[in-house]
Scaffold this active site. Structure first.
Site, PDB file in Angstrom:
ATOM      1  N   ASP A  37       0.880  -1.544   0.268  1.00  0.00           N
ATOM      2  CA  ASP A  37      -0.016  -0.140  -0.260  1.00  0.00           C
ATOM      3  C   ASP A  37       1.253   1.208  -0.048  1.00  0.00           C
ATOM      4  O   ASP A  37       0.266   2.065   0.055  1.00  0.00           O
ATOM      5  CB  ASP A  37      -1.225   0.163   1.633  1.00  0.00           C
ATOM      6  CG  ASP A  37       0.134   0.089   2.677  1.00  0.00           C
ATOM      7  OD1 ASP A  37       0.708  -0.404   2.178  1.00  0.00           O
ATOM      8  OD2 ASP A  37      -0.858   0.026   3.877  1.00  0.00           O
ATOM      9  N   HIS A 230      24.441   2.569 -18.354  1.00  0.00           N
ATOM     10  CA  HIS A 230      23.815   2.529 -16.758  1.00  0.00           C
ATOM     11  C   HIS A 230      23.954   2.149 -15.542  1.00  0.00           C
ATOM     12  O   HIS A 230      22.473   2.166 -15.185  1.00  0.00           O
ATOM     13  CB  HIS A 230      22.118   2.292 -17.327  1.00  0.00           C
ATOM     14  CG  HIS A 230      21.858   3.204 -18.647  1.00  0.00           C
ATOM     15  ND1 HIS A 230      20.736   2.804 -19.593  1.00  0.00           N
ATOM     16  CD2 HIS A 230      22.211   4.473 -19.186  1.00  0.00           C
ATOM     17  CE1 HIS A 230      20.614   3.923 -20.407  1.00  0.00           C
ATOM     18  NE2 HIS A 230      21.657   5.158 -20.142  1.00  0.00           N
ATOM     19  N   ASP A 247      27.249  10.875 -14.087  1.00  0.00           N
ATOM     20  CA  ASP A 247      25.867  11.621 -14.178  1.00  0.00           C
ATOM     21  C   ASP A 247      24.385  11.974 -13.988  1.00  0.00           C
ATOM     22  O   ASP A 247      24.050  11.007 -13.292  1.00  0.00           O
ATOM     23  CB  ASP A 247      25.300  10.336 -15.513  1.00  0.00           C
ATOM     24  CG  ASP A 247      24.776  10.962 -16.783  1.00  0.00           C
ATOM     25  OD1 ASP A 247      23.828  11.594 -16.424  1.00  0.00           O
ATOM     26  OD2 ASP A 247      24.620  10.096 -18.284  1.00  0.00           O
ATOM     27  N   ASP A 258      20.455  17.745 -17.529  1.00  0.00           N
ATOM     28  CA  ASP A 258      21.344  16.596 -17.590  1.00  0.00           C
ATOM     29  C   ASP A 258      22.889  16.594 -17.697  1.00  0.00           C
ATOM     30  O   ASP A 258      23.042  16.819 -19.478  1.00  0.00           O
ATOM     31  CB  ASP A 258      20.610  15.853 -19.372  1.00  0.00           C
ATOM     32  CG  ASP A 258      21.025  14.119 -19.296  1.00  0.00           C
ATOM     33  OD1 ASP A 258      21.850  13.714 -18.804  1.00  0.00           O
ATOM     34  OD2 ASP A 258      20.824  13.195 -20.764  1.00  0.00           O
ATOM     35  N   HIS A 337      26.881   4.103 -28.481  1.00  0.00           N
ATOM     36  CA  HIS A 337      25.943   5.111 -27.490  1.00  0.00           C
ATOM     37  C   HIS A 337      25.460   6.448 -28.563  1.00  0.00           C
ATOM     38  O   HIS A 337      26.907   7.107 -29.648  1.00  0.00           O
ATOM     39  CB  HIS A 337      25.945   5.400 -26.444  1.00  0.00           C
ATOM     40  CG  HIS A 337      26.776   6.349 -25.743  1.00  0.00           C
ATOM     41  ND1 HIS A 337      26.795   7.272 -26.242  1.00  0.00           N
ATOM     42  CD2 HIS A 337      27.491   5.966 -24.855  1.00  0.00           C
ATOM     43  CE1 HIS A 337      27.692   8.331 -24.985  1.00  0.00           C
ATOM     44  NE2 HIS A 337      28.579   7.208 -24.754  1.00  0.00           N
ATOM     45  N   HIS A 341      20.517  13.637 -27.186  1.00  0.00           N
ATOM     46  CA  HIS A 341      18.977  13.161 -27.376  1.00  0.00           C
ATOM     47  C   HIS A 341      18.602  14.923 -27.607  1.00  0.00           C
ATOM     48  O   HIS A 341      19.098  15.403 -26.202  1.00  0.00           O
ATOM     49  CB  HIS A 341      18.423  11.866 -26.327  1.00  0.00           C
ATOM     50  CG  HIS A 341      18.927  12.620 -24.830  1.00  0.00           C
ATOM     51  ND1 HIS A 341      18.582  13.065 -24.316  1.00  0.00           N
ATOM     52  CD2 HIS A 341      19.836  11.758 -24.572  1.00  0.00           C
ATOM     53  CE1 HIS A 341      19.908  13.477 -23.010  1.00  0.00           C
ATOM     54  NE2 HIS A 341      19.974  12.683 -22.697  1.00  0.00           N
ATOM     55  N   HIS A 348      15.089  12.540 -21.783  1.00  0.00           N
ATOM     56  CA  HIS A 348      15.027  11.839 -23.170  1.00  0.00           C
ATOM     57  C   HIS A 348      13.959  12.353 -23.273  1.00  0.00           C
ATOM     58  O   HIS A 348      12.403  12.172 -23.448  1.00  0.00           O
ATOM     59  CB  HIS A 348      15.593  10.455 -23.070  1.00  0.00           C
ATOM     60  CG  HIS A 348      16.300  10.321 -22.703  1.00  0.00           C
ATOM     61  ND1 HIS A 348      16.879   8.780 -23.241  1.00  0.00           N
ATOM     62  CD2 HIS A 348      17.264  10.719 -21.966  1.00  0.00           C
ATOM     63  CE1 HIS A 348      18.042   8.444 -22.034  1.00  0.00           C
ATOM     64  NE2 HIS A 348      18.765   9.751 -21.877  1.00  0.00           N
ATOM     65  N   GLU A 372      27.263  14.262 -25.828  1.00  0.00           N
ATOM     66  CA  GLU A 372      27.338  13.320 -24.981  1.00  0.00           C
ATOM     67  C   GLU A 372      28.399  12.266 -25.266  1.00  0.00           C
ATOM     68  O   GLU A 372      28.530  11.146 -25.574  1.00  0.00           O
ATOM     69  CB  GLU A 372      26.232  12.830 -23.626  1.00  0.00           C
ATOM     70  CG  GLU A 372      25.577  12.133 -24.677  1.00  0.00           C
ATOM     71  CD  GLU A 372      24.767  11.604 -23.613  1.00  0.00           C
ATOM     72  OE1 GLU A 372      24.609  11.039 -23.282  1.00  0.00           O
ATOM     73  OE2 GLU A 372      23.629  11.991 -23.536  1.00  0.00           O
ATOM     74  N   TYR A 376      34.813   3.603 -23.814  1.00  0.00           N
ATOM     75  CA  TYR A 376      34.304   3.072 -22.445  1.00  0.00           C
ATOM     76  C   TYR A 376      35.581   1.831 -22.600  1.00  0.00           C
ATOM     77  O   TYR A 376      35.413   1.193 -23.422  1.00  0.00           O
ATOM     78  CB  TYR A 376      33.059   2.152 -22.386  1.00  0.00           C
ATOM     79  CG  TYR A 376      31.886   3.871 -22.556  1.00  0.00           C
ATOM     80  CD1 TYR A 376      32.035   3.999 -21.501  1.00  0.00           C
ATOM     81  CD2 TYR A 376      31.429   4.593 -23.722  1.00  0.00           C
ATOM     82  CE1 TYR A 376      30.929   5.489 -21.363  1.00  0.00           C
ATOM     83  CE2 TYR A 376      30.694   5.556 -23.727  1.00  0.00           C
ATOM     84  CZ  TYR A 376      30.535   6.311 -22.129  1.00  0.00           C
ATOM     85  OH  TYR A 376      29.812   7.080 -22.507  1.00  0.00           O
ATOM     86  N   ARG A 394      32.787  10.382 -19.976  1.00  0.00           N
ATOM     87  CA  ARG A 394      31.651  11.044 -20.896  1.00  0.00           C
ATOM     88  C   ARG A 394      31.742  12.273 -20.186  1.00  0.00           C
ATOM     89  O   ARG A 394      32.709  12.848 -19.382  1.00  0.00           O
ATOM     90  CB  ARG A 394      29.973   9.892 -20.952  1.00  0.00           C
ATOM     91  CG  ARG A 394      29.345  10.513 -21.531  1.00  0.00           C
ATOM     92  CD  ARG A 394      28.295  10.030 -21.589  1.00  0.00           C
ATOM     93  NE  ARG A 394      27.429   9.595 -20.301  1.00  0.00           N
ATOM     94  CZ  ARG A 394      27.376   8.551 -19.513  1.00  0.00           C
ATOM     95  NH1 ARG A 394      28.254   6.988 -20.306  1.00  0.00           N
ATOM     96  NH2 ARG A 394      26.316   8.507 -18.197  1.00  0.00           N
ATOM     97  N   GLU A 396      29.277  15.696 -20.762  1.00  0.00           N
ATOM     98  CA  GLU A 396      27.472  16.131 -21.682  1.00  0.00           C
ATOM     99  C   GLU A 396      27.685  17.321 -21.144  1.00  0.00           C
ATOM    100  O   GLU A 396      27.321  17.782 -19.626  1.00  0.00           O
ATOM    101  CB  GLU A 396      26.730  14.585 -20.703  1.00  0.00           C
ATOM    102  CG  GLU A 396      25.035  15.473 -21.806  1.00  0.00           C
ATOM    103  CD  GLU A 396      24.515  13.868 -20.783  1.00  0.00           C
ATOM    104  OE1 GLU A 396      23.676  13.502 -21.130  1.00  0.00           O
ATOM    105  OE2 GLU A 396      24.781  13.426 -19.731  1.00  0.00           O
TER     106      GLU A 396
END
Length: 426
Positions: A37, A230, A247, A258, A337, A341, A348, A372, A376, A394, A396
């Protein structure tokens, strides 16, 4: 803040795009159960919010069009003192009539009979095909005369491509908060022991400044964890000599930021880390400089891949002809990637990348995109020179396309090697 006048303008713009003899329905997001609940914190459906600015659940927005004329109605939860004791105050129909410039406001319990009335002599029904909602189940039962079903989301999401001045201001506010959080991370990385401690520092800054929601689950990935795109466990130790890929962005009044920065745990980059970092940074700066109206996102992608491939050959990570490596997509192993975006109400943003003819939509003034690039290099990849293994980087930023070219909305968030190293010692 966005005022009702702007929301009304959006509704009218949408209504004019509807075909004659049609009804369009947008439902508020439903509450989502976490377990038993208890529920997740409520977050309004982005398309519904874009058209209303209304944050309550159990609500719908209905457009009814006949020939070129249209009516717009809002349905809201009724006032109930017992429910409000547990779950908070509701606006109610009477107050909603004062605040929203629509043709009428009804309590949600009248939705089914009113809808049946609206659907008479109508043969087209618009709704968001992605949304699953109990209210939509009622709609489908009542829509007996409907001959054509159309996805209402596509029209709204195309409208959302171009940001208004007020939307840009909200994103800039989100970025001001995110800047403070990332700069705090640079200073704290040497003083903390675990990724989750750094995450807590970042998200404290968000909430302290009125950004009550993260735009997405923060990634605080140290060492080889950065090679999981991710990664959100954020539970490993911070080790001296490693980099941390962060990130993280906040959501302010429903608008996202972002940002990714990659910083050294110890405050100083090693020689190998500098080589990789500068390569990625050079790519990011070049791609940002290319942004302007009418350029295609695929052109940005292709240039980023070319530059990263060239850089990897120069550093000995890849071997062979750049032309052949690109053709065989060998570089994609280390940059899998996209270059960026759309961003706005969603991190996104739900906007189309292709038009109705399946052709790529070129950049236009008012669009906001992330840029970005990354690299890797897994720890267990023996093909990579040893000094580079276990490094993920990365960088961005959030870029507004302008009539003249672009504006980097996040340019004040540190990313030059010398600036990160200097700031870490403050």
């Amino acid at each position: 803040m966005i005022k009702e006048k702007e929301y009304k303008g959006r509704r009218e713009k949408f209504a004019k795009k509807l075909q004659s003899d049609s009804v369009a329905i947008f439902c508020a997001a439903e509450q989502k159960v976490r377990s038993n609940d208890t529920e997740y914190p409520y977050r309004q459906d982005s398309n519904f919010y874009y058209l209303t600015g209304f944050k309550e659940d159990n609500s719908t927005l209905v457009f009814v069009k006949k020939n070129t004329t249209y009516k717009i109605y809002l349905f809201v939860e009724k006032k109930d003192p017992v429910k409000e004791l547990w779950t908070g105050k509701r606006l109610g129909a009477e107050k909603a009539k004062e605040l929203f410039d629509v043709d009428d406001v009804f309590e949600i319990e009248h939705f089914a009979p009113k809808l049946q009335e609206f659907l008479e002599e109508k043969n087209k029904l618009y709704y968001d095909f992605k949304v699953k909602n109990k209210l939509l189940d009622q709609v489908k039962l009542l829509a007996k005369n409907i001959l054509y079903y159309k996805d209402a989301a596509k029209t709204v999401e195309t409208m959302r491509l171009i940001k208004s001045t007020n939307e840009i201001k909200l994103i800039q506010k989100a970025l001001e908060i995110t800047k403070e959080a990332h700069h705090k991370a640079i200073q704290m990385s040497q003083k903390l022991s675990f990724e989750y401690e750094l995450q807590a520092e970042i998200e404290y800054i968000f909430k302290k400044n009125g950004a009550y929601s993260d735009a997405y689950t923060s990634i605080v990935a140290s060492g080889d964890n950065a090679n999981t795109l991710h990664y959100i466990d954020n539970n490993m130790a911070l080790n001296k000599g490693d980099l941390i890929l962060i990130d993280a962005g906040c959501e302010y009044e429903y608008y996202s930021s972002d940002i990714t920065r990659t910083i050294p745990v110890s405050g100083k980059f090693t020689k190998a880390q500098k080589e990789l970092y500068q390569m990625v940074l050079d790519v990011e700066k070049k791609i940002i400089s290319m942004m302007k109206p009418n350029i295609l996102r695929s052109e940005l992608q292709n240039e980023a891949e070319k530059m990263l491939c060239e850089g990897m050959v120069k550093l000995g990570i890849l071997k062979g002809s750049v032309k052949k490596l690109l053709k065989d997509k060998v570089h994609k192993k280390y940059f899998p990637h996209g270059i960026g975006h759309y961003m706005g109400l969603d991190v996104h943003d739900q906007n189309p990348y292709k038009n109705q003819k399946n052709k790529e939509i070129p950049l236009k003034a008012g669009m906001i995109l992330t840029i970005e690039p990354g690299i890797y290099l897994p720890e267990d990849d023996k093909k990579i020179p040893k000094k580079y293994r276990g490094i993920g980087i990365r960088i961005e930023d959030d870029i507004l396309v302008t009539k003249e070219g672009y504006e980097n909305l996040s340019k004040e968030i540190l990313k030059e090697i010398k600036d990160i190293e200097s700031y870490s010692s403050l």
